[in-house]
Design an enzyme around this catalytic site. Structure first.
Site, short mmCIF file in Angstrom:
data_model
loop_
_atom_site.label_atom_id
_atom_site.label_comp_id
_atom_site.label_asym_id
_atom_site.label_seq_id
_atom_site.Cartn_x
_atom_site.Cartn_y
_atom_site.Cartn_z
N TYR A 1 -1.69 -1.16 11.00
CA TYR A 1 -2.10 -1.70 9.87
C TYR A 1 -0.83 -1.54 8.80
O TYR A 1 -0.46 -2.21 8.20
CB TYR A 1 -3.18 -1.21 9.20
N SER B 1 0.86 -1.16 0.20
CA SER B 1 0.02 0.02 0.05
C SER B 1 0.98 1.21 0.02
O SER B 1 2.00 1.37 0.53
CB SER B 1 -0.88 0.04 0.99
N LYS C 1 1.87 -3.91 6.65
CA LYS C 1 2.58 -3.91 5.35
C LYS C 1 3.84 -3.81 5.20
O LYS C 1 4.83 -4.25 4.46
CB LYS C 1 1.75 -2.76 4.50
P1 NAD Z 1 -10.87 -7.19 1.20
O1 NAD Z 1 -11.12 -7.15 2.76
O2 NAD Z 1 -12.04 -6.85 0.38
O3 NAD Z 1 -10.11 -8.58 0.79
C1 NAD Z 1 -9.28 -9.04 1.45
C2 NAD Z 1 -9.58 -10.59 1.82
O4 NAD Z 1 -8.83 -11.50 2.62
C3 NAD Z 1 -11.06 -10.66 2.35
O5 NAD Z 1 -12.21 -11.56 1.50
C4 NAD Z 1 -10.74 -11.57 3.70
O6 NAD Z 1 -11.87 -12.40 4.06
C5 NAD Z 1 -9.44 -12.14 3.48
N1 NAD Z 1 -8.73 -12.78 4.45
C6 NAD Z 1 -8.34 -11.80 5.53
N2 NAD Z 1 -7.83 -12.50 6.51
C7 NAD Z 1 -7.48 -13.86 6.11
C8 NAD Z 1 -6.81 -14.90 6.55
N3 NAD Z 1 -6.22 -14.83 7.85
N4 NAD Z 1 -7.12 -15.82 5.73
C9 NAD Z 1 -7.81 -15.95 4.70
N5 NAD Z 1 -8.18 -14.91 4.30
C10 NAD Z 1 -8.18 -13.72 4.76
O7 NAD Z 1 -9.84 -5.96 1.22
P2 NAD Z 1 -9.42 -5.52 -0.64
O8 NAD Z 1 -9.62 -4.04 -0.60
O9 NAD Z 1 -9.57 -6.33 -1.69
O10 NAD Z 1 -7.66 -5.57 -0.24
C11 NAD Z 1 -7.00 -6.65 -0.76
C12 NAD Z 1 -5.55 -6.37 -0.22
O11 NAD Z 1 -4.91 -5.14 -0.59
C13 NAD Z 1 -5.30 -6.30 1.46
O12 NAD Z 1 -4.06 -7.10 1.71
C14 NAD Z 1 -5.34 -4.80 1.65
O13 NAD Z 1 -4.65 -4.43 2.79
C15 NAD Z 1 -4.45 -4.48 0.41
N6 NAD Z 1 -4.84 -2.92 -0.06
C16 NAD Z 1 -5.86 -2.62 0.13
C17 NAD Z 1 -6.25 -1.11 -0.37
C18 NAD Z 1 -7.52 -0.82 -0.42
O14 NAD Z 1 -7.85 0.43 -0.25
N7 NAD Z 1 -8.62 -1.50 -0.71
C19 NAD Z 1 -5.31 -0.39 -0.64
C20 NAD Z 1 -3.84 -0.89 -0.43
C21 NAD Z 1 -3.80 -2.30 -0.02
C1 UD1 Z 2 -6.57 5.08 4.03
C2 UD1 Z 2 -5.77 4.47 5.13
C3 UD1 Z 2 -4.61 4.03 4.56
C4 UD1 Z 2 -5.09 2.78 3.61
C5 UD1 Z 2 -6.11 3.46 2.63
C6 UD1 Z 2 -6.43 2.25 1.73
C7 UD1 Z 2 -6.08 6.22 7.12
C8 UD1 Z 2 -5.59 7.26 7.93
N1 UD1 Z 2 -5.33 5.64 6.04
O1 UD1 Z 2 -6.34 5.75 3.20
O2 UD1 Z 2 -3.69 3.50 5.53
O3 UD1 Z 2 -3.89 2.24 3.02
O4 UD1 Z 2 -7.11 3.99 3.15
O5 UD1 Z 2 -7.37 1.31 2.55
O6 UD1 Z 2 -7.24 5.52 7.23
N2 UD1 Z 2 -12.31 11.05 3.66
C9 UD1 Z 2 -13.29 12.06 4.34
N3 UD1 Z 2 -14.45 11.38 4.57
C10 UD1 Z 2 -14.74 10.13 4.99
C11 UD1 Z 2 -13.66 9.12 4.58
C12 UD1 Z 2 -12.45 9.85 3.90
O7 UD1 Z 2 -13.56 13.29 4.16
O8 UD1 Z 2 -15.88 9.65 5.49
C13 UD1 Z 2 -11.19 11.84 3.24
C14 UD1 Z 2 -9.95 11.50 3.93
O9 UD1 Z 2 -9.72 12.45 4.77
C15 UD1 Z 2 -8.94 11.63 2.83
C16 UD1 Z 2 -9.75 10.85 1.36
O10 UD1 Z 2 -11.01 11.32 1.69
O11 UD1 Z 2 -8.45 12.84 2.34
C17 UD1 Z 2 -9.58 9.46 1.22
O12 UD1 Z 2 -9.58 8.66 2.26
P1 UD1 Z 2 -9.67 7.16 2.48
O13 UD1 Z 2 -10.57 6.80 1.48
O14 UD1 Z 2 -9.92 6.84 3.91
O15 UD1 Z 2 -8.15 6.85 1.96
P2 UD1 Z 2 -6.85 7.33 2.65
O16 UD1 Z 2 -6.88 8.18 3.94
O17 UD1 Z 2 -6.19 7.82 1.56
#
Ligand code: NAD
Ligand code: UD1
Length: 336
Positions: free
Chosen positions: A148, A124, A152
């Site tokens: 969190y 991330s 990562k």
């Molecule tokens: P998500 O929660 O939709 O998907 C993650 C999946 O992993 C879920 O289906 C959950 O049930 C499964 N899981 C969790 N722990 C597990 C375990 N111990 N064993 C088996 N399955 C398990 O999340 P996502 O948004 O699809 O994210 C996928 C990956 O990308 C995650 O590692 C997340 O940290 C990373 N990531 C997500 C974002 C984002 O904003 N969505 C941003 C950066 C990184």
């Molecule tokens: C968040 C996480 C980051 C994670 C990423 C993807 C925090 C502090 N950071 O990032 O670690 O990798 O999600 O899962 O939680 N916002 C609002 N109102 C809301 C929600 C968000 O104003 O209800 C604003 C936030 O202040 C930010 C932007 O929208 O400026 C995006 O927020 P968000 O979607 O939560 O992502 P990140 O903060 O970038």
């Protein structure tokens, strides 16, 4: 190619499964369904017309993983499984460390035992902490400000150590910026449990009438309209980055790190306006204090992924909002 997809029932995993299947790859999905529903994989089957092999397995269960690796031969693992809610990670850090870090160690030990040494890991942009400037390139210093983010960062370091110990490992660290959007069909999308933490699912739940108003966290940042700026990336573009990484890097051992973002930053209010336009629905919002731990501005320099993987994003914010709205309006309560 035979791919093991951990966390494949989740948001990004399910979109990636669609593309891997469409490329003709063979998949096995494991997920403990702690933050997802098996319905997503049924929808993946509907979209692709292919069967998905699914095992409900928790990565903390070493024996089940072993059994899986005995039953199938994998060429690579795409490792999405993990918990991702920043606020929750502050409240229950040990649970996050156990699930994300111990789960990954179990996975890698099993991979090593069965000589599967290619792993694509969901990292991330959070690993850049508060960047000194933008756009962010992969060589920027890393930092983490919450459990969190530390999971990562630790996992990235563990995977680098693995490569140092054994140069046959092929480690791909994909640092996602802010994934949003949904598959064009409207069949799969983001379905957060409880109150969404992230901006886009919150906006779309306001639009569909599940929430009264969006709370905008701060309008006093040093950005053009005072609200936070992020690099929102369409989840279908993000999924394509995984396919490219596999195609280009399979068989090339090393540690490969890529930013997956668009290179463009949009403010919270830009996203509100774009969503209103795409949906035709007025988004009520009010301005409140900054959210602790938030940074003003964060966007990628995605040039390395373009040069080395021939990958770039193709979908802008209009499409991100239109596809999110199609998913949300057709599935107001998610997969339920
Ligand atoms: P998500 O929660 O939709 O998907 C993650 C999946 O992993 C879920 O289906 C959950 O049930 C499964 N899981 C969790 N722990 C597990 C375990 N111990 N064993 C088996 N399955 C398990 O999340 P996502 O948004 O699809 O994210 C996928 C990956 O990308 C995650 O590692 C997340 O940290 C990373 N990531 C997500 C974002 C984002 O904003 N969505 C941003 C950066 C990184
Ligand atoms: C968040 C996480 C980051 C994670 C990423 C993807 C925090 C502090 N950071 O990032 O670690 O990798 O999600 O899962 O939680 N916002 C609002 N109102 C809301 C929600 C968000 O104003 O209800 C604003 C936030 O202040 C930010 C932007 O929208 O400026 C995006 O927020 P968000 O979607 O939560 O992502 P990140 O903060 O970038």
């Amino acid at each position: 190619m035979n791919i093991l997809v951990t966390g494949g029932a989740g948001y990004i995993g399910s979109h990636t499964c669609v593309q891997l299947l469409e490329k003709g790859m063979e998949l096995v999905v494991v997920d403990n369904l702690s933050n997802s529903s098996q319905e997503s994989l049924k929808r993946v089957e509907e979209i692709t017309g292919r069967k998905v092999i699914f095992h409900k397995i928790d990565l903390l269960e070493r024996d089940w993983l072993e059994a899986l690796f005995r039953d199938y031969e994998f060429d690579a693992v795409i490792h999405f499984a993990g918990l991702k809610a920043v606020g929750e990670s502050v409240k229950i850090p040990l649970h996050y460390y156990r699930n994300n870090v111990s789960g990954t160690i179990n996975l890698c030990e099993t991979m090593a035992k069965y000589d599967v040494k290619t792993i694509v890991f969901s990292s991330s942009a959070t690993v850049y902490g508060e960047p000194e400037k933008v756009p962010i390139t992969e060589d920027f210093p890393t930092a983490a400000y919450n459990p969190y983010g530390r999971t990562k960062l630790f996992i990235e370091e563990i995977l680098k150590d693995l490569y140092t110990s054994d140069n046959k490992w092929n480690v791909v660290l994909l640092r996602y910026f802010n994934p949003v959007g949904a598959h064009e069909s409207g069949k799969i999308g983001e379905d957060p449990k409880g109150i969404p933490n992230n901006l886009m699912p919150f906006i779309s739940q306001v639009a569909v009438g599940r929430r009264k108003e969006l709370v905008v966290f701060g309008n006093d940042y040093p950005t053009p309209d005072g609200t936070g700026v992020r690099d929102y990336i369409h989840v279908v573009d993000l999924a394509a980055g995984h396919v490219k990484a596999l195609e280009k890097l399979i068989g090339k051992s090393g540690v490969h790190i890529y930013n997956l973002g668009t290179g463009k930053g949009y403010s919270v209010l830009d996203m509100v306006k774009a969503f209103e336009k795409a949906s035709g629905v007025k988004i009520n919002y009010r301005i409140a204090a900054r959210r602790p731990g938030d940074i003003a501005e964060c966007y990628a320099d995605p040039g390395k992924a373009f040069r080395e993987l021939n990958w770039k994003t193709e979908r802008g914010i209009e499409k991100m909002c239109a596809d999110t709205w199609r998913w949300q309006s057709r599935n107001p309560n998610g997969y339920e």
